[in-house]
Design an enzyme around this catalytic site. Structure first.
Site, PDB file in Angstrom:
ATOM      1  N   GLU A 129       0.872  -1.166   0.000  1.00 64.23           N
ATOM      2  CA  GLU A 129       0.000   0.000   0.000  1.00 64.23           C
ATOM      3  C   GLU A 129       0.918   1.228   0.000  1.00 64.23           C
ATOM      4  OE1 GLU A 129      -2.718   0.309   3.302  1.00 64.23           O
ATOM      5  OE2 GLU A 129      -3.500   2.213   2.548  1.00 64.23           O
ATOM      6  N   ARG A 185       5.194 -12.712   9.906  1.00 62.38           N
ATOM      7  CA  ARG A 185       5.873 -11.473   9.549  1.00 62.38           C
ATOM      8  C   ARG A 185       7.210 -11.378  10.263  1.00 62.38           C
ATOM      9  NH1 ARG A 185       2.247  -7.460   9.541  1.00 62.38           N
ATOM     10  NH2 ARG A 185       3.682  -5.766   9.942  1.00 62.38           N
ATOM     11  N   LYS A 229       4.088   0.712   9.740  1.00 64.11           N
ATOM     12  CA  LYS A 229       4.102   2.005   9.050  1.00 64.11           C
ATOM     13  C   LYS A 229       3.467   3.089   9.898  1.00 64.11           C
ATOM     14  CE  LYS A 229       2.989   0.231   4.991  1.00 64.11           C
ATOM     15  NZ  LYS A 229       2.500   0.107   3.617  1.00 64.11           N
TER      16      LYS A 229
HETATM   17  P1  ATP Z   1       2.609  -2.201   8.115  1.00 62.09           P
HETATM   18  O1  ATP Z   1       2.014  -3.135   9.108  1.00 62.09           O
HETATM   19  O2  ATP Z   1       4.051  -1.898   8.331  1.00 62.09           O
HETATM   20  O3  ATP Z   1       1.801  -0.983   7.872  1.00 62.09           O
HETATM   21  P2  ATP Z   1       1.425  -3.386   5.898  1.00 62.09           P
HETATM   22  O4  ATP Z   1       1.175  -4.832   5.918  1.00 62.09           O
HETATM   23  O5  ATP Z   1       0.264  -2.533   6.173  1.00 62.09           O
HETATM   24  O6  ATP Z   1       2.637  -3.039   6.808  1.00 62.09           O
HETATM   25  P3  ATP Z   1       1.606  -3.256   3.099  1.00 62.09           P
HETATM   26  O7  ATP Z   1       2.117  -2.182   2.236  1.00 62.09           O
HETATM   27  O8  ATP Z   1       0.171  -3.583   3.047  1.00 62.09           O
HETATM   28  O9  ATP Z   1       2.045  -2.893   4.566  1.00 62.09           O
HETATM   29  O10 ATP Z   1       2.460  -4.568   2.905  1.00 62.09           O
HETATM   30  C1  ATP Z   1       2.799  -5.110   1.652  1.00 62.09           C
HETATM   31  C2  ATP Z   1       3.182  -6.540   1.831  1.00 62.09           C
HETATM   32  O11 ATP Z   1       4.280  -6.658   2.714  1.00 62.09           O
HETATM   33  C3  ATP Z   1       2.041  -7.337   2.424  1.00 62.09           C
HETATM   34  O12 ATP Z   1       1.917  -8.538   1.695  1.00 62.09           O
HETATM   35  C4  ATP Z   1       2.485  -7.589   3.828  1.00 62.09           C
HETATM   36  O13 ATP Z   1       1.977  -8.796   4.295  1.00 62.09           O
HETATM   37  C5  ATP Z   1       3.995  -7.594   3.719  1.00 62.09           C
HETATM   38  N1  ATP Z   1       4.588  -7.188   4.986  1.00 62.09           N
HETATM   39  C6  ATP Z   1       4.350  -6.060   5.678  1.00 62.09           C
HETATM   40  N2  ATP Z   1       5.033  -6.055   6.844  1.00 62.09           N
HETATM   41  C7  ATP Z   1       5.731  -7.218   6.882  1.00 62.09           C
HETATM   42  C8  ATP Z   1       6.636  -7.815   7.824  1.00 62.09           C
HETATM   43  N3  ATP Z   1       6.957  -7.213   8.971  1.00 62.09           N
HETATM   44  N4  ATP Z   1       7.165  -9.030   7.530  1.00 62.09           N
HETATM   45  C9  ATP Z   1       6.862  -9.633   6.372  1.00 62.09           C
HETATM   46  N5  ATP Z   1       6.027  -9.139   5.452  1.00 62.09           N
HETATM   47  C10 ATP Z   1       5.460  -7.938   5.690  1.00 62.09           C
HETATM   48 MG    MG Z   2      -1.380  -3.780   4.861  1.00 62.09          MG
END
Ligand code: ATP
Ligand code: MG
Length: 572
Positions: free
Chosen positions: A50, A276, A286
C-alpha cells in the site's frame, strides 16, 4: 558471528533454521507440489504494497519471498500497488517503493499493476453481488454498525437494511458512485452471515464513500473498494497462483475464498500466510514509522536509523546483505522475533570480502615524529583489501606530523593495553614502527600530542630485526588528511521490544545518533561513492552520506566491526 539467534515461539524452531539453511521453506514446498501435480502451469506471485509509506525490512522479507519464489520456479512476480485508500496514499511513496524494489534486486518487468486499474471491474462485480442478492447498501451509521457486529463471543445482529430489494440496492449503489451522498452516509456490504464465528464474514464492507482525489484515478471515483474486496479479485484478474501474505490475514482467507467462489472471476488464486518479520530494538509498522517522520524524531524516511530500505541503503548496507539476512531468517508460520544483531552480521559478512579498506581517525590525537625531517613527506603503499590483491593498492603519505585515535593511547595503561603508552613501540599500518617518548599536555592537563620516534628500517610496517610489536594502529598524515563529519548510529529504541509497556515512541533511544566533527580521513576518501561502504580500518564500515559536498565529507557508520551493543548494555 555473535548473537546470531532466531528467537522463536514454542513451535517450529528447528524447522526455521533448516529452512534458512537449505533455501527451502513451506511456501516453496507448496509451489513445488502444485507444479508437480499440475495444479498450476506456472507460478505467478505478487508483492502488493500500500503506497502509504516507505518499504521497511519486513517488506524486504515479503519481496524476497515473492520474487524469489517466482525466480526459483521460472514464474513471474507482479508489483501491485494496493491503492484503495486515497486519503493516505501519495505519489512520492509509489516512486520510493519502485526504487526500493529495484534496488533490492528485483524486477517486475511488464507487470506493474495497481488495484486502481481494476476499479471499473471491481465495481461491476459489486453490482454482480447485488444482483445475486449477496450484497446490500447499508445506511446504518458507523457506530451503530460497530455495535451490531457483535463480539468474538456474541453473534452480530442483522442490519435493518439487510432485506432491501435488489433494485433498491442497485439504485442506491449507483447513486453512491454518482456522488449523491456524503462520506460515511452509506456503505455496500456483502450479505454473508452475521452469526459467523469469523468476524470477517459478518457482512464485511465492500465499498465506502470517500470524496477524495486519488493519485491515479483523480476524481473519477468517490467510492472506493476495501482491501478485502480488492485484493483477491485483483489476484484473480492477474492470474496470481499463490497469493502470499502475512499471518494477520489468515482470518481473512475464508472471505478471500468467498469472493472467488461467488464472482465470475477469470482465475482461482489461493492465499497462503507466513509469519511477519519482527526485529528486536526496531518497529516495523508504518503507523509508527510515519509518526517518527511526522513528529521529527528522525530526519526523514531515509534517516539511516530507520528500518526502511531507503534508510538502510543510505547507511551503506548493500542490497546483497539484506537478501542474505532474509535468507538466514527463513520463512515459517511460527511467530518469531529476530535479533537485530543478525542483520548486522549479515551486513558484515557481505561487506568484509568486498569493502575496500581506508584509514580514518575519528577522534584525532597528534603524533610528532621527532626524528623525521621537518617539511619532508614520503609516499607509502597501502593495500586496498588484505585478502584480495586484485583490489589493488593506493599511495598514502607519511610525514613528521600524524594523527592516531585518542583511544589508542593511555598514559597509565592497564596490563592488557598494548597500544601507545609512554615508552611503548607500535606499528603504524602500512607505515613504520613508532615509539612514544613524551606526552604533551595543555594547561588543563589534557594530552594534546605525543612526541615519538620512528624506526626508518621498519618501512611498510615490517619489523627490521624480527622484534615484535603487539599493536597495529591506523593513522593519517597531517600533510594531507581531510576533515570529515562522521555520524555514528545505534538502535533507535532502547529496549528490545519497543512499545511493550505503552507507546513505542516513549522507548526512543535519545543517544541513537552521535555526530563526530573534526574527524580526519585519508585523501582517497574524497572519492568515496555515496552509499557505498568502505571499511575504516579498525573502526567499522562507513559510507559517504548524500549530505556530502565537495568541501564537506560526511560519512555514516554502516555497522561496527563486531557487536559491541551487548557489552554496552551489560555495563553497570
Ligand atoms: P505495516 O504493518 O508496516 O503498515 P502493511 O502490511 O500494512 O505493513 P503493506 O504495504 O500492506 O504494509 O504490505 C505489503 C506486503 O508486505 C504485504 O503482503 C504484507 O503482508 C507484507 N509485509 C508487511 N510487513 C511485513 C513484515 N513485517 N514481515 C513480512 N512481510 C510484511
Ligand atoms: Mg497492509
Amino acid at each position: 558471528m555473535e548473537n546470531d539467534t532466531v528467537r522463536t515461539g514454542t513451535t517450529g524452531t528447528g524447522r526455521e533454521v533448516a529452512a534458512a539453511d537449505t533455501g527451502r521453506d513451506f511456501i516453496r514446498d507448496i509451489v513445488q507440489s502444485d507444479l508437480e501435480a499440475g495444479r498450476v502451469q506456472s507460478v505467478v506471485t505478487r508483492f502488493p504494497p500500500e503506497p502509504n509509506g516507505f518499504l521497511h525490512l519486513g517488506h524486504a522479507k515479503s519481496i524476497c519471498l515473492n520474487f524469489g519464489v517466482a525466480q526459483d520456479f521460472g514464474g513471474r512476480c507482479h508489483l501491485r500497488f494496493d491503492d484503495t485508500n486515497p486519503v493516505k496514499e501519495e505519489q512520492a511513496f509509489i516512486d520510493a517503493i519502485q526504487r526500493d524494489v529495484h534496488w533490492l534486486g528485483f524486477d517486475w518487468g511488464m507487470h506493474l499493476h495497481h488495484a486502481s486499474d481494476y476499479f471499473e471491474q471491481l465495481y461491476e462485480w459489486a453490482e454482480h453481488l447485488i444482483g445475486t442478492g449477496k450484497a446490500y447498501v447499508d445506511d446504518t451509521p458507523p457506530e451503530a454498525m460497530r455495535a451490531q457486529r457483535g463480539t468474538l463471543t456474541e453473534p452480530g445482529q442483522n442490519s435493518p437494511f439487510r432485506t432491501r430489494s435488489i433494485d433498491e440496492n442497485l439504485d442506491l449503489f449507483r447513486r453512491m458512485r454518482a456522488g449523491e451522498f456524503p462520506n460515511g452516509a452509506r456503505v455496500l456490504r456483502a450479505k454473508i452471515d452475521m452469526a459467523s464465528g469469523n468476524m470477517n464474514l459478518r457482512d464485511p464492507v465492500l465499498y465506502r464513500i470517500l470524496h477524495a482525489t486519488h493519485p491515479r484515478t483523480g476524481d473519477a471515483w468517490c467510492i472506493y473498494p476495501t482491501y478485502d474486496f480488492a485484493h483477491g479479485q485483483s489476484d484473480a484478474i492477474e492470474g496470481i497462483t499463490h497469493s502470499v501474505c502475512t499471518l494477520e490475514f489468515e482470518d481473512h482467507r475464508p472471505l478471500y475464498d468467498w469472493f472467488i467462489e461467488n464472482l465470475p472471476v477469470p482465475s482461482r488464486p489461493h492465499q497462503y500466510e507466513f509469519a511477519r518479520l519482527n526485529l528486536t530494538y526496531t518497529v516495523l509498522s508504518k503507523r509508527h514509522l510515519t509518526r517518527l517522520v511526522r513528529e521529527g524524531h528522525v530526519s526523514g524516511w531515509d534517516d539511516p536509523r530507520m528500518p526502511t530500505l531507503a534508510g538502510i541503503r543510505r547507511r551503506g548496507v548493500p542490497a546483497a546483505a539484506l537478501r542474505e539476512f532474509v535468507r538466514r531468517v527463513g520463512v515459517a508460520r511460527a511467530y518469531s522475533v529476530v535479533d537485530v544483531a543478525m542483520l548486522d552480521s549479515a551486513v558484515r559478512d557481505t561487506l568484509n570480502p568486498v569493502a575496500e579498506r581506508r584509514m580514518a581517525v575519528l577522534r584525532p590525537l597528534k603524533l610528532i615524529i621527532e626524528n623525521y625531517p621537518e617539511g619532508q613527506t614520503e609516499k607509502l603503499t597501502a593495500m586496498n583489501h588484505p585478502d584480495n590483491p586484485d583490489a589493488g593498492s593506493r599511495e598514502i603519505t607519511f610525514g613528521r606530523e600524524l594523527y592516531v585515535e585518542q583511544e589508542d593511547f593511555m598514559e597509565n595503561p592497564p596490563k592488557k593495553f598494548f597500544r601507545l603508552s609512554p615508552g611503548r613501540e607500535v606499528r603504524l599500518r602500512w607505515g613504520y614502527f613508532v615509539t612514544c617518548r613524551e606526552i604533551v599536555k595543555d594547561t588543563n592537563g589534557t594530552v594534546v600530542a605525543l612526541r615519538c620516534t620512528y624506526d626508518p628500517a621498519s618501512k611498510g610496517g615490517n619489523s627490521p630485526d624480527g622484534r615484535k610489536v603487539q599493536a597495529t594502529l591506523h593513522w593519517v598524515a597531517a600533510a594531507d588528511a581531510v576533515q570529515a563529519e562522521v555520524r555514528l548510529y545505534s538502535h533507535l529504541f532502547n529496549r528490545p521490544d519497543p512499545g511493550a509497556d505503552g507507546d513505542a515512541l516513549d522507548d526512543l533511544n535519545p543517544q541513537s545518533l552521535d555526530v563526530l566533527t573534526g574527524c580526519l580521513v585519508e585523501p582517497a576518501l574524497q572519492c568515496a561513492r555515496i552509499g557505498e561502504a568502505v571499511q575504516f580500518e579498525r573502526n567499522g564500515y562507513f559510507a559517504a552520506d548524500p549530505d556530502t559536498r565537495p568541501d564537506r565529507l560526511v560519512f555514516n557508520r554502516t555497522v561496527g566491526l563486531r557487536d559491541t551493543w551487548a557489552k554496552v548494555q551489560a555495563r553497570p
